[in-house]
Design a protein around this motif. Sequence first.
Motif, PDB file in Angstrom:
ATOM      1  N   GLN A 176      -3.829  -5.682  -9.082  1.00 43.62           N
ATOM      2  CA  GLN A 176      -4.228  -4.283  -9.214  1.00 43.62           C
ATOM      3  C   GLN A 176      -5.272  -3.894  -8.160  1.00 43.62           C
ATOM      4  O   GLN A 176      -6.374  -3.462  -8.471  1.00 43.62           O
ATOM      5  N   ILE A 177      -4.895  -4.044  -6.908  1.00 46.80           N
ATOM      6  CA  ILE A 177      -5.784  -3.743  -5.799  1.00 46.80           C
ATOM      7  C   ILE A 177      -5.692  -2.260  -5.469  1.00 46.80           C
ATOM      8  O   ILE A 177      -4.649  -1.768  -5.059  1.00 46.80           O
ATOM      9  N   SER A 178      -6.802  -1.557  -5.679  1.00 48.55           N
ATOM     10  CA  SER A 178      -6.869  -0.142  -5.315  1.00 48.55           C
ATOM     11  C   SER A 178      -7.336  -0.048  -3.874  1.00 48.55           C
ATOM     12  O   SER A 178      -8.343  -0.646  -3.511  1.00 48.55           O
ATOM     13  N   LEU A 179      -6.602   0.705  -3.083  1.00 48.27           N
ATOM     14  CA  LEU A 179      -6.955   0.842  -1.677  1.00 48.27           C
ATOM     15  C   LEU A 179      -7.087   2.310  -1.299  1.00 48.27           C
ATOM     16  O   LEU A 179      -6.441   3.179  -1.871  1.00 48.27           O
ATOM     17  N   SER A 180      -7.914   2.533  -0.330  1.00 51.22           N
ATOM     18  CA  SER A 180      -8.141   3.883   0.182  1.00 51.22           C
ATOM     19  C   SER A 180      -7.184   4.170   1.323  1.00 51.22           C
ATOM     20  O   SER A 180      -6.603   3.264   1.917  1.00 51.22           O
ATOM     21  N   LEU A 181      -7.079   5.436   1.637  1.00 50.08           N
ATOM     22  CA  LEU A 181      -6.192   5.884   2.703  1.00 50.08           C
ATOM     23  C   LEU A 181      -6.942   6.887   3.563  1.00 50.08           C
ATOM     24  O   LEU A 181      -7.611   7.783   3.036  1.00 50.08           O
ATOM     25  N   LYS A 182      -6.837   6.717   4.865  1.00 47.95           N
ATOM     26  CA  LYS A 182      -7.421   7.693   5.792  1.00 47.95           C
ATOM     27  C   LYS A 182      -6.386   8.782   6.048  1.00 47.95           C
ATOM     28  O   LYS A 182      -5.240   8.500   6.378  1.00 47.95           O
ATOM     29  N   TYR A 183      -6.815  10.024   5.859  1.00 50.90           N
ATOM     30  CA  TYR A 183      -5.970  11.170   6.177  1.00 50.90           C
ATOM     31  C   TYR A 183      -6.793  12.103   7.038  1.00 50.90           C
ATOM     32  O   TYR A 183      -7.785  12.679   6.570  1.00 50.90           O
ATOM     33  N   LYS A 184      -6.430  12.175   8.300  1.00 47.76           N
ATOM     34  CA  LYS A 184      -7.181  12.958   9.280  1.00 47.76           C
ATOM     35  C   LYS A 184      -8.656  12.576   9.219  1.00 47.76           C
ATOM     36  O   LYS A 184      -8.990  11.424   9.474  1.00 47.76           O
ATOM     37  N   GLU A 185      -9.533  13.497   8.844  1.00 45.24           N
ATOM     38  CA  GLU A 185     -10.972  13.183   8.836  1.00 45.24           C
ATOM     39  C   GLU A 185     -11.487  12.712   7.480  1.00 45.24           C
ATOM     40  O   GLU A 185     -12.677  12.466   7.324  1.00 45.24           O
TER      41      GLU A 185
ATOM     42  N   THR B 230       5.878   1.467   2.066  1.00 46.38           N
ATOM     43  CA  THR B 230       4.632   2.154   2.411  1.00 46.38           C
ATOM     44  C   THR B 230       3.444   1.212   2.254  1.00 46.38           C
ATOM     45  O   THR B 230       2.569   1.154   3.120  1.00 46.38           O
ATOM     46  N   TYR B 231       3.392   0.462   1.158  1.00 46.12           N
ATOM     47  CA  TYR B 231       2.312  -0.504   0.954  1.00 46.12           C
ATOM     48  C   TYR B 231       2.273  -1.527   2.082  1.00 46.12           C
ATOM     49  O   TYR B 231       1.211  -1.889   2.574  1.00 46.12           O
ATOM     50  N   LEU B 232       3.451  -1.988   2.503  1.00 49.59           N
ATOM     51  CA  LEU B 232       3.515  -2.968   3.588  1.00 49.59           C
ATOM     52  C   LEU B 232       2.954  -2.384   4.883  1.00 49.59           C
ATOM     53  O   LEU B 232       2.167  -3.029   5.578  1.00 49.59           O
ATOM     54  N   LYS B 233       3.359  -1.165   5.194  1.00 45.23           N
ATOM     55  CA  LYS B 233       2.887  -0.523   6.424  1.00 45.23           C
ATOM     56  C   LYS B 233       1.384  -0.276   6.396  1.00 45.23           C
ATOM     57  O   LYS B 233       0.694  -0.487   7.389  1.00 45.23           O
ATOM     58  N   LEU B 234       0.869   0.162   5.258  1.00 43.56           N
ATOM     59  CA  LEU B 234      -0.561   0.478   5.164  1.00 43.56           C
ATOM     60  C   LEU B 234      -1.443  -0.766   5.172  1.00 43.56           C
ATOM     61  O   LEU B 234      -2.623  -0.686   5.505  1.00 43.56           O
ATOM     62  N   THR B 235      -0.896  -1.918   4.814  1.00 38.39           N
ATOM     63  CA  THR B 235      -1.684  -3.150   4.764  1.00 38.39           C
ATOM     64  C   THR B 235      -1.359  -4.108   5.905  1.00 38.39           C
ATOM     65  O   THR B 235      -1.996  -5.154   6.032  1.00 38.39           O
ATOM     66  N   ASP B 236      -0.376  -3.769   6.728  1.00 39.98           N
ATOM     67  CA  ASP B 236       0.092  -4.666   7.799  1.00 39.98           C
ATOM     68  C   ASP B 236       0.568  -6.012   7.262  1.00 39.98           C
ATOM     69  O   ASP B 236       0.393  -7.047   7.899  1.00 39.98           O
TER      70      ASP B 236
ATOM     71  N   THR C  12     -11.256  10.328   3.745  1.00 40.60           N
ATOM     72  CA  THR C  12     -10.798   9.110   3.088  1.00 40.60           C
ATOM     73  C   THR C  12     -10.428   9.457   1.654  1.00 40.60           C
ATOM     74  O   THR C  12     -11.212  10.078   0.937  1.00 40.60           O
ATOM     75  N   ILE C  13      -9.242   9.063   1.272  1.00 40.45           N
ATOM     76  CA  ILE C  13      -8.776   9.300  -0.093  1.00 40.45           C
ATOM     77  C   ILE C  13      -8.944   7.977  -0.845  1.00 40.45           C
ATOM     78  O   ILE C  13      -8.222   7.012  -0.590  1.00 40.45           O
ATOM     79  N   ASP C  14      -9.921   7.936  -1.731  1.00 39.84           N
ATOM     80  CA  ASP C  14     -10.159   6.731  -2.512  1.00 39.84           C
ATOM     81  C   ASP C  14      -9.043   6.536  -3.529  1.00 39.84           C
ATOM     82  O   ASP C  14      -8.469   7.504  -4.048  1.00 39.84           O
ATOM     83  N   ASN C  15      -8.744   5.279  -3.811  1.00 36.75           N
ATOM     84  CA  ASN C  15      -7.715   4.930  -4.801  1.00 36.75           C
ATOM     85  C   ASN C  15      -6.392   5.653  -4.542  1.00 36.75           C
ATOM     86  O   ASN C  15      -5.754   6.126  -5.474  1.00 36.75           O
ATOM     87  N   ALA C  16      -6.003   5.719  -3.283  1.00 28.25           N
ATOM     88  CA  ALA C  16      -4.770   6.419  -2.921  1.00 28.25           C
ATOM     89  C   ALA C  16      -3.536   5.669  -3.406  1.00 28.25           C
ATOM     90  O   ALA C  16      -2.501   6.272  -3.680  1.00 28.25           O
ATOM     91  N   TYR C  17      -3.658   4.363  -3.505  1.00 23.83           N
ATOM     92  CA  TYR C  17      -2.548   3.572  -4.023  1.00 23.83           C
ATOM     93  C   TYR C  17      -3.074   2.292  -4.641  1.00 23.83           C
ATOM     94  O   TYR C  17      -4.185   1.867  -4.375  1.00 23.83           O
ATOM     95  N   LYS C  18      -2.247   1.719  -5.502  1.00 21.17           N
ATOM     96  CA  LYS C  18      -2.632   0.507  -6.227  1.00 21.17           C
ATOM     97  C   LYS C  18      -1.482  -0.485  -6.136  1.00 21.17           C
ATOM     98  O   LYS C  18      -0.371  -0.200  -6.578  1.00 21.17           O
ATOM     99  N   ILE C  19      -1.784  -1.632  -5.550  1.00 23.73           N
ATOM    100  CA  ILE C  19      -0.782  -2.685  -5.389  1.00 23.73           C
ATOM    101  C   ILE C  19      -0.860  -3.623  -6.590  1.00 23.73           C
ATOM    102  O   ILE C  19      -1.949  -4.068  -6.965  1.00 23.73           O
ATOM    103  N   ASP C  20       0.290  -3.930  -7.177  1.00 22.77           N
ATOM    104  CA  ASP C  20       0.308  -4.802  -8.355  1.00 22.77           C
ATOM    105  C   ASP C  20      -0.238  -6.188  -8.023  1.00 22.77           C
ATOM    106  O   ASP C  20      -1.193  -6.641  -8.642  1.00 22.77           O
TER     107      ASP C  20
END
Length: 128
Positions: free
Chosen positions: A48-57, A94-100, A59-67
């Motif tokens: 249950q890893i919550s990760l943030s996402l950068k969108y333009k300027e 999408t999770y793969l792309k955002l986490t490399d 940061t969106i906290d808890n934008a997605y949660k990986i099981d």
Amino acid sequence: MTENELSYKIIGSAIEVHRNLGVGLLENAYEIALAYELKQQGMNVRQQISLSLKYKEITIDNAYKIDLIVENKVIIEVKAVLELNPVFYAQVLTYLKLTDIKLGLLINFNSELIKYGIHRIVNKLINE
């Protein structure tokens, strides 16, 4: 271990969980049981890893949660649904792309035979 070696062990663990629990439970039960099986094999598993996402300027906290993330090399998305919707595949990609991370497994435990509920998704943007 390589992604393929990890995948083999993860699938074996998913089969063990499915064999013991069967179908009809909530996703959380399968996720916890799968994490337990993998940890018993000495693997590093984060849940249950919550990760943030950068969108333009911003940061969106808890934008997605990986099981689950196993050994920082494989993402696992656990489902317990009647049938997999195409959006679930897109979600893992999408999770793969955002986490490399290169490899993801989408596992639907609500399958009579678990082998039909396991799907490999590869981030083709990662060079080997």
